[in-house]
Design a protein around this motif. Structure first.
Motif, PDB file in Angstrom:
ATOM      1  N   TRP A  53     -10.290 -12.434   6.130  1.00 57.82           N
ATOM      2  CA  TRP A  53     -10.303 -12.297   7.640  1.00 57.82           C
ATOM      3  C   TRP A  53     -11.562 -12.199   8.167  1.00 57.82           C
ATOM      4  CZ3 TRP A  53      -6.450 -14.727   8.699  1.00 57.82           C
ATOM      5  CH2 TRP A  53      -5.173 -14.585   8.060  1.00 57.82           C
ATOM      6  N   ARG A  54     -12.744 -12.125   7.341  1.00 58.67           N
ATOM      7  CA  ARG A  54     -14.010 -12.154   7.639  1.00 58.67           C
ATOM      8  C   ARG A  54     -14.624 -10.993   8.559  1.00 58.67           C
ATOM      9  NH1 ARG A  54     -12.742 -17.705   9.643  1.00 58.67           N
ATOM     10  NH2 ARG A  54     -10.886 -16.790   9.483  1.00 58.67           N
ATOM     11  N   VAL A  55     -14.040  -9.851   8.206  1.00 58.37           N
ATOM     12  CA  VAL A  55     -14.468  -8.536   8.840  1.00 58.37           C
ATOM     13  C   VAL A  55     -14.510  -7.324   7.961  1.00 58.37           C
ATOM     14  CG1 VAL A  55     -13.430  -9.154  11.239  1.00 58.37           C
ATOM     15  CG2 VAL A  55     -12.117  -7.987   9.226  1.00 58.37           C
ATOM     16  N   THR A  56     -15.224  -6.503   8.104  1.00 60.35           N
ATOM     17  CA  THR A  56     -15.393  -5.183   7.363  1.00 60.35           C
ATOM     18  C   THR A  56     -14.081  -4.461   7.394  1.00 60.35           C
ATOM     19  OG1 THR A  56     -17.738  -5.270   7.436  1.00 60.35           O
ATOM     20  CG2 THR A  56     -16.542  -3.243   6.714  1.00 60.35           C
ATOM     21  N   ASP A  57     -13.606  -4.128   6.182  1.00 60.52           N
ATOM     22  CA  ASP A  57     -12.235  -3.063   6.197  1.00 60.52           C
ATOM     23  C   ASP A  57     -12.734  -1.585   5.671  1.00 60.52           C
ATOM     24  OD1 ASP A  57      -8.963  -3.345   6.202  1.00 60.52           O
ATOM     25  OD2 ASP A  57      -9.949  -1.672   4.964  1.00 60.52           O
ATOM     26  N   PRO A  58     -12.406  -0.640   6.490  1.00 63.61           N
ATOM     27  CA  PRO A  58     -13.125   0.599   5.912  1.00 63.61           C
ATOM     28  C   PRO A  58     -12.365   1.528   4.957  1.00 63.61           C
ATOM     29  CG  PRO A  58     -11.843   0.847   8.163  1.00 63.61           C
ATOM     30  CD  PRO A  58     -11.876  -0.760   7.846  1.00 63.61           C
ATOM     31  N   ASN A  59     -11.225   0.857   4.682  1.00 60.41           N
ATOM     32  CA  ASN A  59     -10.366   1.465   3.495  1.00 60.41           C
ATOM     33  C   ASN A  59      -9.868   2.673   3.756  1.00 60.41           C
ATOM     34  OD1 ASN A  59     -10.154  -0.864   1.492  1.00 60.41           O
ATOM     35  ND2 ASN A  59     -12.414  -0.574   0.911  1.00 60.41           N
ATOM     36  N   THR A  60      -9.727   3.043   4.978  1.00 61.06           N
ATOM     37  CA  THR A  60      -9.254   4.390   5.257  1.00 61.06           C
ATOM     38  C   THR A  60      -7.749   4.692   5.184  1.00 61.06           C
ATOM     39  OG1 THR A  60      -9.749   3.915   7.390  1.00 61.06           O
ATOM     40  CG2 THR A  60     -11.156   5.290   6.445  1.00 61.06           C
ATOM     41  N   PHE A  61      -6.969   3.286   5.390  1.00 59.73           N
ATOM     42  CA  PHE A  61      -5.740   3.046   5.163  1.00 59.73           C
ATOM     43  C   PHE A  61      -5.337   2.346   3.689  1.00 59.73           C
ATOM     44  CE2 PHE A  61      -1.473   1.333   5.478  1.00 59.73           C
ATOM     45  CZ  PHE A  61      -0.802   2.238   6.465  1.00 59.73           C
ATOM     46  N   GLY A  62      -4.994   3.116   2.737  1.00 57.55           N
ATOM     47  CA  GLY A  62      -4.903   2.567   1.663  1.00 57.55           C
ATOM     48  C   GLY A  62      -3.355   2.895   0.991  1.00 57.55           C
ATOM     49  N   THR A  63      -3.201   2.947  -0.348  1.00 62.87           N
ATOM     50  CA  THR A  63      -1.807   2.980  -1.023  1.00 62.87           C
ATOM     51  C   THR A  63      -1.024   4.159  -0.651  1.00 62.87           C
ATOM     52  OG1 THR A  63      -2.546   1.759  -2.981  1.00 62.87           O
ATOM     53  CG2 THR A  63      -0.729   3.193  -3.160  1.00 62.87           C
ATOM     54  N   HIS A  64      -1.869   5.415  -0.542  1.00 61.28           N
ATOM     55  CA  HIS A  64      -1.183   6.609  -0.065  1.00 61.28           C
ATOM     56  C   HIS A  64      -0.799   6.649   1.393  1.00 61.28           C
ATOM     57  CE1 HIS A  64      -1.769   9.232  -3.814  1.00 61.28           C
ATOM     58  NE2 HIS A  64      -2.785   8.315  -4.115  1.00 61.28           N
ATOM     59  N   GLU A  65      -1.495   6.136   2.210  1.00 63.24           N
ATOM     60  CA  GLU A  65      -1.382   6.184   3.638  1.00 63.24           C
ATOM     61  C   GLU A  65      -0.211   5.105   4.092  1.00 63.24           C
ATOM     62  OE1 GLU A  65      -5.238   7.876   2.976  1.00 63.24           O
ATOM     63  OE2 GLU A  65      -4.396   5.994   2.512  1.00 63.24           O
ATOM     64  N   PHE A  66       0.055   4.050   3.003  1.00 66.38           N
ATOM     65  CA  PHE A  66       0.905   2.964   3.230  1.00 66.38           C
ATOM     66  C   PHE A  66       2.358   3.559   2.849  1.00 66.38           C
ATOM     67  CE2 PHE A  66       3.525  -0.229   1.058  1.00 66.38           C
ATOM     68  CZ  PHE A  66       4.051  -0.642   2.217  1.00 66.38           C
ATOM     69  N   VAL A  67       2.415   4.348   1.910  1.00 65.52           N
ATOM     70  CA  VAL A  67       3.715   5.089   1.313  1.00 65.52           C
ATOM     71  C   VAL A  67       3.957   6.201   2.255  1.00 65.52           C
ATOM     72  CG1 VAL A  67       4.923   6.080  -0.526  1.00 65.52           C
ATOM     73  CG2 VAL A  67       3.106   4.276  -1.089  1.00 65.52           C
ATOM     74  N   ALA A  68       3.158   6.962   2.590  1.00 60.31           N
ATOM     75  CA  ALA A  68       3.459   7.955   3.658  1.00 60.31           C
ATOM     76  C   ALA A  68       4.002   7.479   4.845  1.00 60.31           C
ATOM     77  CB  ALA A  68       2.202   8.861   3.906  1.00 60.31           C
ATOM     78  N   TRP A  69       3.321   6.360   5.391  1.00 59.07           N
ATOM     79  CA  TRP A  69       4.123   5.571   6.605  1.00 59.07           C
ATOM     80  C   TRP A  69       5.314   5.051   6.484  1.00 59.07           C
ATOM     81  CZ3 TRP A  69       5.030   0.644   8.880  1.00 59.07           C
ATOM     82  CH2 TRP A  69       4.900   0.391  10.038  1.00 59.07           C
ATOM     83  N   CYS A  70       5.693   4.414   5.608  1.00 56.34           N
ATOM     84  CA  CYS A  70       6.892   4.094   4.944  1.00 56.34           C
ATOM     85  C   CYS A  70       8.039   5.226   5.175  1.00 56.34           C
ATOM     86  CB  CYS A  70       6.843   3.247   3.813  1.00 56.34           C
ATOM     87  SG  CYS A  70       6.213   1.602   3.837  1.00 56.34           S
ATOM     88  N   GLU A  71       7.434   6.107   4.282  1.00 48.50           N
ATOM     89  CA  GLU A  71       8.506   7.530   4.578  1.00 48.50           C
ATOM     90  C   GLU A  71       8.607   8.004   5.649  1.00 48.50           C
ATOM     91  OE1 GLU A  71       8.841  12.151   2.265  1.00 48.50           O
ATOM     92  OE2 GLU A  71       6.916  10.555   2.083  1.00 48.50           O
TER      93      GLU A  71
END
Length: 521
Positions: A98-116
């Motif tokens: 997507w040609r932008v900078t991603d800060p990586n502050t939302f990663g695997t742990h955040e995703f699983v926590a949001w799903c929960e």
């Protein structure tokens, strides 16, 4: 006035029907524009919790009863390395998709926590573009193995989660057949990579449910299934039927609704390919990215090209055409619920999603209400039914689309009736076991003041479901213009001759006539 030629829906109670997977009502989020950052994840917002999750988004998502969410892509994943998004130190990376900078502050742990938080199972799509089979299997280890089973499970514990994250669903790659994808492959290359990746992932967690990027195309998917099908649970196909990536000119109502039959055709093509690979009953289908409207993202790295993505957020785009196309999509998947085991709206939040999120709140677009109705009102089994309908003027599709379900207690039929006509009511004759339905039955109707109506920040409820009664006279009901109607018909649990056994009724001992339910033997 209703059309003179009525549509006909005939529901059979001869068989108990198909038990479908609720994963058909699944979701998808990607690191694209404002889906995650500034969408569901906004640290510092007064509407966010201490984790940075927008609480209004969580509440709205719970309304949709989401069974599963796919992440992190999409095209994004084909140059994403999961290690960049775990641990206390997150280094930004340049996203080549997507040609932008991603800060990586939302990663695997955040995703699983949001799903929960929203009550959904996590589904991770892995990097099969610039990544390797080993990197994919390491991600499975990080998420699913107990602490003490190796470097990656121990790293997860060191990152604050001693217990496994228990991610049940894993996909190898995303659209790797396309030249737009980072690390695109030929069919032959893809089949081998999937085979070896699946082997490694299953050696880490043999309970993992494995999917992989496929398409309704014999030349791509047949070699894949012949080489790697024995390791796979599902093949992943995608569909966006109003192509808007270069030019953002959404199709008008009739053009859009005229594509309503396309999903079922792609489902059938994929079923045929699975059959050609001799894997019928062993490999299923996940329509794990779908939406009427394709995402707008013109080529280039210029400020204009990137900012053009904001056009996806124009709420006036998402009308009753989007709602009724989505209803037709669900009907197509559920009718083949024996094979279609997952579908994921692309995306859930912002872009073309059912939920628009802005700094001050949310808007539930027309498709939000369709998803809520299908996820919340249908029975657990799809009944055999047959429908006939006149053709919609200006679009080569039937005016009426229908589905019939039965609840777990076998005591209630729910009809999903779609009237695609933008301006006219339509008469619909409904029969159960060949006999007309009569009387007044509870229903939920989704329509709008006109076919091009939409919800927005200043008009959030222009399209909203309403509870009503659907009247049947000698089987005939009238469906409002541009509407989705879900009607509940209760089956009798008692009768003057004694209790009705629902199982025997479904075997044909009981029938519904204009005079009511009666015993035939």
């Amino acid at each position: 006035m209703p059309q003179e030629t009525a549509a006909v829906v005939d529901v059979s109670l001869t068989h108990p029907g198909i038990a479908y997977s609720r994963n058909v009502f699944g979701h998808f989020i990607e690191h694209f524009h404002r889906q995650i950052y500034g969408g569901l994840f906004a640290p510092g917002s007064p509407l966010s919790d201490e984790r940075g999750f927008r609480e209004d988004v969580i509440e709205a998502m719970r309304e949709l009863r989401p069974p599963v969410v796919r992440w992190p892509g999409g095209c994004f994943v084909s140059s994403y390395h999961w290690l960049d998004g775990v641990g206390p130190i997150r280094r930004p990376h340049y996203d080549k998709a997507w040609r932008v900078t991603d800060p990586n502050t939302f990663g695997t742990h955040e995703f699983v926590a949001w799903c929960e938080a929203i009550g959904a199972d996590p589904y991770i799509c892995t990097n099969a573009g610039t990544g390797t089979a080993e990197e994919m299997s390491d991600w499975v280890e990080y998420c699913n193995l107990p602490q003490g089973n190796g470097h990656w499970s121990d790293l997860r514990a060191a990152n604050g989660h001693p217990e496994p994250l228990a991610v049940p669903y894993w996909s190898i790659g995303n659209e790797n057949y396309g030249d737009w994808e980072m690390g695109a492959k030929t069919a032959e290359e893809w089949a081998i990579l999937v085979r070896e990746s699946a082997k490694m992932m299953l050696r880490v967690d043999e309970s993992a449910v494995l999917l992989t990027a496929a398409r309704a195309d014999l030349d791509w998917t047949l070699p894949l299934l012949r080489e790697a099908g024995r390791y796979l649970d599902m093949v992943s196909i995608h569909g966006y039927w109003d192509k808007l990536h270069d030019v953002n000119e959404p199709s008008p109502y009739l053009t859009a609704i005229g594509r309503s039959l396309d999903p079922q055709q792609e489902i059938q093509h994929t079923i045929d390919i699975i059959g050609a690979a001799s894997l019928t009953g062993k490999v299923s289908i996940a329509f794990d990215e779908w939406n009427l409207r394709g995402w707008h993202h013109p080529l280039g790295t210029s400020e204009a090209a990137i900012s053009a993505r904001e056009l996806n957020e124009d709420n006036s785009t998402y009308t009753m055409a989007d709602a009724l196309f989505s209803a037709s999509f669900f009907n197509a998947c559920l009718r083949r619920g024996d094979v279609v085991k997952m579908a994921n709206i692309a995306p859930s939040v912002n872009t073309r999603g059912p939920l628009f999120v802005h700094p001050g709140g949310i808007v539930k677009r027309s498709t939000f209400h369709v998803m809520a109705m299908y996820a919340g009102l249908l029975g657990e089994r799809v009944l055999d039914s047959h429908g006939t309908s006149p053709e919609l003027d200006g679009a080569c599709v039937p005016v009426v689309d229908s589905l019939a379900t039965l609840d777990a207690s076998k005591s209630r039929i729910t009809l999903a009736l779609v009237n695609r006509d933008p301006s006219a009511s339509v008469a619909c004759d409904v029969r159960v076991s060949g006999h007309p339905v009569d009387g007044s039955h509870p229903a939920t109707v989704l329509d709008g003041p006109d076919a091009d109506a939409y919800n927005d920040v200043d008009r959030p409820d222009a399209i909203t479901p309403r509870a009503t009664k659907l009247e049947f006279r000698s089987g005939r009901c009238v469906l409002p213009p541009h509407s989705l109607t879900m009607c509940h018909i209760d089956l009798p649990l008692h009768h003057s001759e004694g209790d009705v056994d629902a199982g025997r009724m479904l075997s044909g001992d009981w029938h519904l006539s204009s005079a009511g339910w009666h015993k035939t033997s």
